[in-house]
Design an enzyme around this catalytic site. Sequence first.
Site, short mmCIF file in Angstrom:
data_model
loop_
_atom_site.label_atom_id
_atom_site.label_comp_id
_atom_site.label_asym_id
_atom_site.label_seq_id
_atom_site.Cartn_x
_atom_site.Cartn_y
_atom_site.Cartn_z
N ASP A 470 0.82 -1.00 -0.15
CA ASP A 470 0.03 0.11 -0.08
C ASP A 470 0.94 1.33 -0.03
OD1 ASP A 470 -2.17 -1.27 0.17
OD2 ASP A 470 -2.76 -0.59 2.04
N ASP A 791 -4.53 -2.63 5.08
CA ASP A 791 -4.95 -2.32 6.15
C ASP A 791 -6.37 -2.34 6.28
OD1 ASP A 791 -5.31 -0.19 4.21
OD2 ASP A 791 -4.24 1.37 5.46
N ASP A 795 -8.96 -5.30 2.08
CA ASP A 795 -7.84 -5.94 1.71
C ASP A 795 -7.81 -7.28 2.06
OD1 ASP A 795 -6.54 -3.51 0.68
OD2 ASP A 795 -5.87 -2.82 2.38
#
Length: 1176
Positions: A470, A791, A795
């Site tokens: 990310d 997070d 996901d």
Amino acid sequence: MGDMSNSDFYSKNQRNETNHAADFSCTLMELRSLMEMRGSEAVVKINECYGDTDGLCRRLQTSPTEGLPGTVADLEKRRQTFGKNFIPPKKPKTFLQLVWEALQDVTLIILEIAAIISLGLSFYRPPGGETEGCGGTASGAEDEGEAEAGWIEGAAILLSVVCVVLVTAFNDWSKEKQFRGLQSRIEQEQKFTVVRGSQVIQIPVSEMVVGDIAQVKYGDLLPTDGIFIQGNDLKIDESSLTGESDQVRKSVDKDPMLLSGTHVMEGSGRMLVTAVGVNSQTGIIFTLLGASEAEDEKKDKKGKMQDGNVESIQNKAKQQDGAAAMEMQPLKSAEGGDGDDKDKKKSNHHKKEKSVLQGKLTKLAVQIGKAGLVMSAITVIILVLYFAIETFVVNKRPWLPECTPIYIQYFVKFFIIGVTVLVVAVPEGLPLAVTISLAYSVKKMMKDNNLVRHLDACETMGNATAICSDKTGTLTTNRMTVVQAFVGDAHYKEIPDPDSLPAKTLDVLVHAIGLNSAYTSKVLPADKDGGLPRQVGNKTECGLLGFVLDLKRDYQVVRNQIPEEKLYKVYTFNSVRKSMSTVVKLDDGSFRMYSKGASEIILKKCSRILNEAGEPRIFRPRDRDDMVKSVIEPMACDGLRTICIAYRDFPMSPEPDWDNENDIVTDLTCIAVVGIEDPVRPEVPEAIRKCQRAGITVRMVTGDNINTARAIAIKCGIIHPGEDFLCIDGKEFNRRIHNEKGEVEQERIDKIWPKLRVLARSSPTDKHTLVKGIIDSTQVEQRQVVAVTGDGTNDGPALKKADVGFAMGIAGTDVAKEASDIILTDDNFSSIVKAVMWGRNVYDSISKFLQFQLTVNVVAVIVAFTGACITQDSPLKAVQMLWVNLIMDTFASLALATEPPTESLLLRKPYGRNKPLISQTMTKNILGHAVYQLTLIFTLLFAGENIFNIDSGRNAPLHSPPSEHYTIIFNTFVMMQLFNEINARKIHGERNVFAGIYRNPIFCAIVLGTFAIQIVIVQFGGKPFSCAPLQLDQWMWCIFLGIGELVWGQVIASIPTNRLKFLKAAGRLTQKEEIPEEDLNDDVEEIDHAERELRRGQILWFRGLNRIQTQIEVVNTFKSGAPFQGALRRQSSTTSQNQDVTNISSPSHVSLSNALSSPTSTSAAAAGHPRREGIP
């Protein structure tokens, strides 16, 4: 057993309840029965019994807005009445149970039986002087004292078996203890937001009580049962309880029931806690499980009497699965894990794959075990034949009945030698080394901010070839600040002066930001003087609120005017909308909606924009294109995240249809576009450089705009100008990977992923597709091993699909943590690099141990085998072999598995899945050292008496005293192993084997400790260890020959490996062998992946040692004349395993079948399968 602890706990609660019920006008049982209702019937029940939710709050003496007062006395009283939010875990296995399990090892059982026979026979004295007629059997035992000492060998073998068992049990026990510590640490870290005394605070989940007002938000895992009392757009994933995958929409008037163990997928709100701990839905299921297990225990005991009780065990295995899954992951499915098998097959598919190292080790252990079995069998046969031919054929002696015990004693001695060869050959230290190495790494990784949830993840990390990360919070600091703004037709490169903005615009802007963001997001004063203000809640919103403060305005004033309860309608942010909107009712009865979100999405919905005077003017598509070019793209190229803030007014009547979102969030008026900076973490560029040097490709997958993403990627060093790489957004990615029918094609993904470095504006599905595409790709010869960071709740699928999923400890939602393998406690990318280093270190530690262990195995087996064939006696006695086995297996695995990692590990490419465990260099070292050791031992064996001028120990009679000759051989052998242990510290052909030896105190302590014990054994071991005390000069020679190992190591290092073409590498895991087809089909229902993680080492331990059973089963199959394929199939079916559980004499499986008393015993299920790999 401890299984009933849950029910005891529950009944105790009921007793307490009667004493305290008077304090609250609502009993525990009332609340329990209320929580068992669903949907509208629950609403009816609440209205009938309590009036409404406020009435229920009053009965529970709590306030829906201010929460509980939070006094100690009140909280304690609630815990007494309604129970604590704690589900008592099952009792761990006791040390004695673990000892019993270690005793189930087949090789040890054989040794014990042989030792007992030997012990019994040693007390037998044939009548009178007839022993002479039995051949040279008792000739050396004239001395009465010596004949008496015959029992010592048997006793010594038993004693060494006890040692091995205790060491094994202790290792398992400490491992279990560590695992429990880890579990409790994960549990302690889970906190939840509640309102107490009007203050919003975070408390550990275990401290929540009935009557608490909890704030639930997107991504939470609900820790208690409760009733939804206020909020907006709340959607819950209840699949963990109901098995229904659709999200359930919650509302106060239709379905207010919130259940523990379910996930919040969207929205936010407040709930009144109504049931905690064993009284919550999760707790009730646990209690039922505990009770059903206890019944099963009883059944199982009866089942042992009658073989036919396969059924109950089969059910039990299923329940065991369920229980284990529940123990690990708060609730898999309400029916104790036997939910929808089809769904389960799908969901578990990817977790079925064995970890790379385990696959390789299992193969290797099978190969070595087979070789050892063959060698030991041949040894016994040769010894028996030799003795029989010599006694009965050459010396023509008759078989006299009174001599039978003496002959049997000889045969038992031969048998013991054979078993000892087997014991030394089977590398049971392998699984131990893996476990110790992993456990040690996990402990140390905690200090490096990696909280490992699944043991094998840290080893897989060493093989990682790709990391999909990310951007926000991982590569960047996740501290958002507005640095540029476009307001009133002007582009400000820094925060504008509030006086230069039109008052109207400023006012609307402050309202739009203050109201249209979660009220839990706040900017608080800095902790210490001169520090930065603290950001609490959603960081993007905090950046915007900070912008309001920079404009010298206070957002709290606006929020106080319109508290959260008065917000008319909220469209919460989610990954599909990529925007958030809030509707408020104005004083004149009309409505105003504020929206904020990704600039290109909101601007498309704007038809007006506020000009420099603060008045709306027409905003055409052409104006929008100009704005994108002149404002948004330059901001994005500076690495800024662009957010557009807009509003829309609605008349009082007719009231719009708020559910028709597409008609509502359109025709907006743009107030401002702001550029938010999220600076790259200072340590990230260096960490990424290390990854690239280590052969790991870093890809950035982000929801941000492509220009922002590219700018950040360049700052991080993910892409370098002038390189051939791809930066695309989600839309383009989907266009390229789907065919005309709209299906994803692997060939199309294969064209993209090798060059792809940045995927922007990506949805969670894109992330999952990319990860799956890279993993399934066959384009490169090495199967890619992918790590993913995430997070958000969305996901989850990508984290689960990845080989290693990293969740963020600070910003991560509970759902993400639940799906992950490792939690980064500091949310920092550079911690991932440390995980790679530890992972590679685990791999190297195992290789070091293997190199050492196999040298010992080869030498010991050959010495015992040839010695036995030529001199009818093994130069290394059974007890000596067991001691060698102990230092080589247990101590060496401890010494070599605890080497700390060094930066140099990051200078090589990943090993990959197909690289053999034993490289050619290692094969060269193993063979080279084996040659040296064998040469010396055979020289000593056949010429030692002349060199040292002592009596020969060869061809000694049955109970003769230990000879100096054989003691020197034993001592030299051990000395060579000790010095070779130092050689084994390096596996890549390095010259300096002492490098960094002081960084590993355990290693030094073990080498010195082993040396000290060896001195004691040789000097004072006497008859039990078959040792005669040695002189100082003899000791010096033994040590000198040992040191020769170090010199010889340098000689071997000088030989170039590539010249030795004949060297084979071993322990390779080929692509096809990763998952045998039948494993996939049968095992999916049997092993839940939570179980797989539990006691990997234990499973491997059984694998390494239950090989012999496999051999027996194969032999039996042949005897019964069943075709070989049938045997395979029969073994792989569940039933056959369960029959094994009841019928096979080795109780290792029986004990497993009722090993439900602790979560860690779930390895049992897994321990049953591996035996099938014993068949080629």
